[in-house]
Design a protein around this motif. Structure first.
Motif, PDB file in Angstrom:
ATOM      1  N   ARG A  14       1.137  -1.197   0.220  1.00 56.58           N
ATOM      2  CA  ARG A  14      -0.190  -0.259  -0.111  1.00 56.58           C
ATOM      3  C   ARG A  14       1.025   1.430  -0.226  1.00 56.58           C
ATOM      4  NH1 ARG A  14      -5.282  -0.108   2.092  1.00 56.58           N
ATOM      5  NH2 ARG A  14      -5.468   2.243   1.356  1.00 56.58           N
ATOM      6  N   ASN A  44      -1.895   1.877  -5.086  1.00 56.73           N
ATOM      7  CA  ASN A  44      -2.585   2.874  -6.202  1.00 56.73           C
ATOM      8  C   ASN A  44      -3.066   3.935  -4.745  1.00 56.73           C
ATOM      9  OD1 ASN A  44      -3.459   4.944  -8.487  1.00 56.73           O
ATOM     10  ND2 ASN A  44      -5.397   2.837  -8.061  1.00 56.73           N
ATOM     11  N   LYS A  45      -3.209   4.921  -4.957  1.00 55.47           N
ATOM     12  CA  LYS A  45      -3.868   4.866  -3.667  1.00 55.47           C
ATOM     13  C   LYS A  45      -5.286   6.694  -4.389  1.00 55.47           C
ATOM     14  CE  LYS A  45      -0.423   5.902  -0.509  1.00 55.47           C
ATOM     15  NZ  LYS A  45       0.700   4.582  -1.541  1.00 55.47           N
ATOM     16  N   ASP A  46      -5.235   6.497  -6.376  1.00 51.44           N
ATOM     17  CA  ASP A  46      -6.118   6.876  -6.676  1.00 51.44           C
ATOM     18  C   ASP A  46      -7.025   6.586  -7.098  1.00 51.44           C
ATOM     19  OD1 ASP A  46      -7.667   8.274  -8.464  1.00 51.44           O
ATOM     20  OD2 ASP A  46      -6.256   9.112  -9.846  1.00 51.44           O
ATOM     21  N   ARG A  47      -8.857   6.362  -6.014  1.00 47.99           N
ATOM     22  CA  ARG A  47      -9.668   5.975  -6.157  1.00 47.99           C
ATOM     23  C   ARG A  47     -10.621   6.358  -7.742  1.00 47.99           C
ATOM     24  NH1 ARG A  47     -11.655   3.225  -2.126  1.00 47.99           N
ATOM     25  NH2 ARG A  47     -10.163   3.493  -0.006  1.00 47.99           N
ATOM     26  N   THR A  48      -9.960   7.058  -8.655  1.00 43.29           N
ATOM     27  CA  THR A  48     -10.420   7.495  -9.544  1.00 43.29           C
ATOM     28  C   THR A  48      -9.908   6.955 -11.316  1.00 43.29           C
ATOM     29  OG1 THR A  48      -9.486   9.365  -9.388  1.00 43.29           O
ATOM     30  CG2 THR A  48     -11.681   9.903  -8.940  1.00 43.29           C
ATOM     31  N   GLY A 100      -7.985   0.547  -9.054  1.00 41.96           N
ATOM     32  CA  GLY A 100      -8.344   0.904  -7.508  1.00 41.96           C
ATOM     33  C   GLY A 100      -7.659   0.473  -6.409  1.00 41.96           C
ATOM     34  N   VAL A 101      -7.788   0.795  -5.198  1.00 40.47           N
ATOM     35  CA  VAL A 101      -6.778   0.635  -4.093  1.00 40.47           C
ATOM     36  C   VAL A 101      -7.105  -0.732  -4.094  1.00 40.47           C
ATOM     37  CG1 VAL A 101      -6.495   1.812  -1.614  1.00 40.47           C
ATOM     38  CG2 VAL A 101      -7.614   3.209  -3.516  1.00 40.47           C
ATOM     39  N   ASN A 161      -6.530  -3.569  -1.333  1.00 40.96           N
ATOM     40  CA  ASN A 161      -6.622  -4.030   0.798  1.00 40.96           C
ATOM     41  C   ASN A 161      -5.744  -5.525   0.597  1.00 40.96           C
ATOM     42  OD1 ASN A 161      -7.308  -1.924   1.419  1.00 40.96           O
ATOM     43  ND2 ASN A 161      -9.489  -2.599   0.621  1.00 40.96           N
ATOM     44  N   GLU A 195     -10.816  -2.459  -3.814  1.00 41.57           N
ATOM     45  CA  GLU A 195     -12.255  -1.472  -4.340  1.00 41.57           C
ATOM     46  C   GLU A 195     -11.576  -0.221  -5.118  1.00 41.57           C
ATOM     47  OE1 GLU A 195     -11.652   0.758  -0.219  1.00 41.57           O
ATOM     48  OE2 GLU A 195     -12.012  -1.424   0.899  1.00 41.57           O
ATOM     49  N   ASP A 196     -13.138   0.331  -5.711  1.00 39.65           N
ATOM     50  CA  ASP A 196     -12.585   0.986  -7.129  1.00 39.65           C
ATOM     51  C   ASP A 196     -12.056   0.657  -7.917  1.00 39.65           C
ATOM     52  OD1 ASP A 196     -14.345   3.025  -4.993  1.00 39.65           O
ATOM     53  OD2 ASP A 196     -12.545   3.372  -4.266  1.00 39.65           O
ATOM     54  N   CYS A 197     -12.000  -0.900  -8.239  1.00 38.88           N
ATOM     55  CA  CYS A 197     -11.324  -1.608  -9.350  1.00 38.88           C
ATOM     56  C   CYS A 197     -12.356  -1.458 -10.429  1.00 38.88           C
ATOM     57  CB  CYS A 197     -10.654  -2.532  -9.034  1.00 38.88           C
ATOM     58  SG  CYS A 197      -9.360  -3.121 -10.026  1.00 38.88           S
TER      59      CYS A 197
END
Length: 153
Positions: free
Chosen positions: A14, A55-59, A63-64, A66, A88-90
């Protein structure tokens, strides 16, 4: 190594590819057969593989990611890390549309360590079939047994 090292290793994903690759010896071998990655021995190449997970950009659709430790067995020479992973958000994973299709899988990674506690060999295995099933990939819920092929009537 130990359980604490396994947590440090998973948390490093992360942070950045630089933080994670610092846990590997200069002379190492990495493989992830599920992704057809074999014989990787260059830290630059390894870093490019691991960039995605930091990656930390959810847009951006990447994805972020975990990771959670499920267990560790080993000693100062080698260890097996059981983990769970889910983004998440992938929106795209290995070429598959996963937008709004959350998934989680489990896997395990085998490490060998040098005398300095750095990784010299890694082999990671994880459940692609559970991902396919969770995202509704056609036929994933009814796989054909290995060695069996359809015979035309």
């Amino acid at each position: 190594m130990n359980y604490a090292f396994a947590i440090k290793w998973l948390k490093a994903f992360r942070e950045s590819s630089e933080v994670i690759t610092a846990l590997y010896a200069d002379d190492f071998v990495f493989e992830d057969p599920i992704l057809d990655q074999f014989g990787i021995t260059d830290k630059g190449d390894l870093g490019r593989i691991f960039d995605l997970y930091a990656n930390k950009d959810r847009t951006n659709g990447l994805g972020v990611h975990n990771f959670r430790i499920r267990g560790y067995w080993g000693d100062h020479k080698s260890g097996l890390i059981r983990w769970e992973w889910g983004p998440e958000d992938c929106t795209n994973f290995i070429g598959l549309d996963v937008a709004n299709k959350p998934f989680v899988c489990q896997g395990h990674t085998f490490h060998q360590y040098n005398d300095d506690g750095l990784i010299v060999r890694e082999s990671s295995w994880w459940e692609i079939s559970t991902i396919l099933e969770q995202i509704g990939y056609p036929g994933a819920d009814n796989p054909r047994p290995l060695g069996k092929t359809a015979v035309p009537a």
